[in-house]
Design an enzyme around this catalytic site. Structure first.
Site, PDB file in Angstrom:
ATOM      1  N   GLU A 164       4.967   8.152  -2.667  1.00  0.00           N
ATOM      2  CA  GLU A 164       3.527   8.364  -2.469  1.00  0.00           C
ATOM      3  C   GLU A 164       3.163   9.763  -1.982  1.00  0.00           C
ATOM      4  OE1 GLU A 164       2.133   5.261   0.150  1.00  0.00           O
ATOM      5  OE2 GLU A 164       2.647   3.655  -1.216  1.00  0.00           O
ATOM      6  N   GLU A 349       6.107  -1.168  -4.917  1.00  0.00           N
ATOM      7  CA  GLU A 349       5.531  -1.807  -3.721  1.00  0.00           C
ATOM      8  C   GLU A 349       4.289  -2.599  -4.114  1.00  0.00           C
ATOM      9  OE1 GLU A 349       4.507   0.609  -0.284  1.00  0.00           O
ATOM     10  OE2 GLU A 349       6.327   1.808  -0.574  1.00  0.00           O
TER      11      GLU A 349
HETATM   12  O1  IFM Z   1       3.954   0.650   4.876  1.00  0.00           O
HETATM   13  C1  IFM Z   1       3.474   1.372   3.792  1.00  0.00           C
HETATM   14  C2  IFM Z   1       4.607   2.057   3.057  1.00  0.00           C
HETATM   15  O2  IFM Z   1       5.338   2.882   3.905  1.00  0.00           O
HETATM   16  C3  IFM Z   1       4.065   2.906   1.939  1.00  0.00           C
HETATM   17  N1  IFM Z   1       3.160   2.166   1.101  1.00  0.00           N
HETATM   18  C4  IFM Z   1       2.150   1.354   1.726  1.00  0.00           C
HETATM   19  C5  IFM Z   1       2.754   0.485   2.799  1.00  0.00           C
HETATM   20  C6  IFM Z   1       1.668  -0.360   3.473  1.00  0.00           C
HETATM   21  O3  IFM Z   1       0.708   0.463   4.055  1.00  0.00           O
END
Ligand code: IFM
Length: 444
Positions: A164, A349
């Site tokens: 990200e 994710e």
């Molecule tokens: O916890 C975070 C992760 O580190 C990166 N993506 C989003 C998740 C939830 O906020």
């Protein structure tokens, strides 16, 4: 029954600073998140990652936990300051040994490792020299990547470079909500460039050290929808998509930075040196997509005015205040397929925080099950319509340090009682293991 493709990987995801703890052990150097969390007022309740889920000492139990759930793939991140404590220079053998043992343990348990090389814990020593504002950090990242892949590349077959970069740049340098805590909007654009350059240089390095490995990057993509058909909303939505999605997807796809968003930002691209854009566009094998929510965009010149139609109000929010909008996962996957030609995609994710409570040894998180069920259905729909998604990694294996929110938000399939470090699989964890066993969703 909604069945997924035969070789589909059902996984879970975590990140080093969020779970490992042991920040001062075995030669790990300080990271920007240590500094940030030790700074008063930056993290809710003064929480830090000093202990987190103590995974550094409990990794064998955590592998057993995954194994019991039937998890097929584990996306974790490697802490740069464990491997190269000062960011550049001599590697730390104890840091490499830790991940070496972890990878062996995963493989013995039949779990495929999917490491991410950078999930936000930049060595503090590099931040002292400018952090991601400095081009040298990109070079240091490629060197560090070469060290890690040199050690683990005989067993790890898929590498993810950055997690990200939108968050690192916008929250870390623009808003100051994340480490290193700068709040200077003009820093965001050079930082995004150095991050993407770091990705491209690392891909080149990985190709040299492990030519057969698959490599990709992880982006948090989010579909943007206009609040109405009014031209001001539509124009603002195009720009929002430019800032959020195309700013990263376009250069990775070899198109350079999106002209509309760049013009709007005022960035003169002074940091882009000859050859950089082709380094950034170094071909990859996969794209990692993190999906959580959507945005509804109101055009600036419509703010406060009577609207030509009512913008939809979010019907359902998670504890983060993020709208639950499973169709957005389908929409963003279709957009990526339509507009780009990444070979394969992983959902690296997806998940939700809810105010879970442990009652009589159980966490009855039906809300999370419902969230997951609806997202899996939309994912299945996209796969049926030709998007080549190879796996899904649920965020997260266990409750952990949720950055500026500290330990107040629980995303896990496993409840962590922080004082005792006891792990309890939530109802959603049990449910996820039935999905994995069936390789699909019971239609009901
Ligand atoms: O916890 C975070 C992760 O580190 C990166 N993506 C989003 C998740 C939830 O906020």
């Amino acid at each position: 029954m909604l069945r997924f493709p035969d070789s589909f990987t059902w996984g879970v995801a975590t990140a080093s600073y969020q779970i490992e703890g042991a920040v001062g052990e075995d030669g790990r150097g300080p990271s920007i998140w240590d500094t940030f969390s030790y700074t008063r007022g930056k993290v809710l309740n003064g929480d830090t990652g000093d202990v987190a889920c103590d995974h550094y000492h409990r990794w064998e139990d955590d592998i057993a936990l995954m194994s019991n759930l039937g998890i097929g793939g584990y996306r974790f991140s490697i802490a740069w300051p464990r491997i190269v404590p000062a960011g550049r220079g001599a590697p730390n053998p104890a840091g490499l040994d830790f991940y070496d043992r972890l990878v062996d343990g995963l493989l013995e348990a039949g779990i495929t490792p999917f490491p991410t090389l950078y999930h936000w814990d930049l060595p503090q020593a590099l931040d002292d020299e400018g952090g991601w504002l400095s081009r040298d950090t990109a070079e240091a990242f490629a060197d560090y990547s070469g060290v890690v892949v040199g050690r683990l590349g005989d067993r790890v077959k898929t590498w993810l470079t950055l997690n990200e970069p939108w968050v690192s740049s916008h929250l870390g340098y623009g808003k100051g909500e994340h480490a290193p805590g700068h709040a200077n909007w003009s820093e965001v654009w050079p930082v995004t460039h150095h991050l993407l350059l770091a990705h491209g240089l690392a891909v080149q390095q990985i190709r040299e050290v492990a030519p057969d490995a698959d490599v990709g990057i992880v982006l948090n993509l989010e579909p943007q929808y206009p609040a109405s058909e009014h031209p001001a909303d539509i124009e603002a939505t195009r720009l929002a998509d430019g800032y959020w999605n195309r700013w990263f997807l376009d250069p990775l796809a070899g198109r350079g930075y999106p002209e509309d968003a760049v013009a709007d930002s005022g960035w003169n691209q002074a940091e882009v040196q000859p050859g950089d854009l082709s380094v950034i566009a170094e071909p990859c094998d996969l794209l990692g997509v993190n999906f959580y929510s959507r945005k509804i965009i109101v055009g600036a010149d419509l703010v406060g005015e009577e609207r030509p139609g009512t913008p939809p109000e979010p019907e359902e929010l998670t504890e983060m205040g993020w709208e639950v909008y499973p169709e957005g996962l389908y929409d963003i996957l279709m957009k990526v397929k339509r507009e780009y030609d990444f070979e394969t995609i992983y959902i690296t994710e997806n998940g939700a925080a809810y105010p879970d409570e442990l009652v009589d040894g159980r966490v009855e998180d039906d809300n999370r099950i419902s969230y997951l069920q609806r997202h899996f259905a939309q994912l299945h729909r996209a796969i049926e319509e030709g998007v080549d998604v190879r796996g899904y990694f649920l965020w997260s294996l266990m409750d952990n340090f949720e950055w500026a929110y500290g330990y107040s938000k629980r995303f896990g399939l496993t409840y962590v009682d922080y004082p005792t470090q006891q792990r309890t699989v939530k109802k959603s964890g049990e449910w996820y293991s039935t999905v994995i066993a069936a390789n699909g969703l019971p239609s009901a």
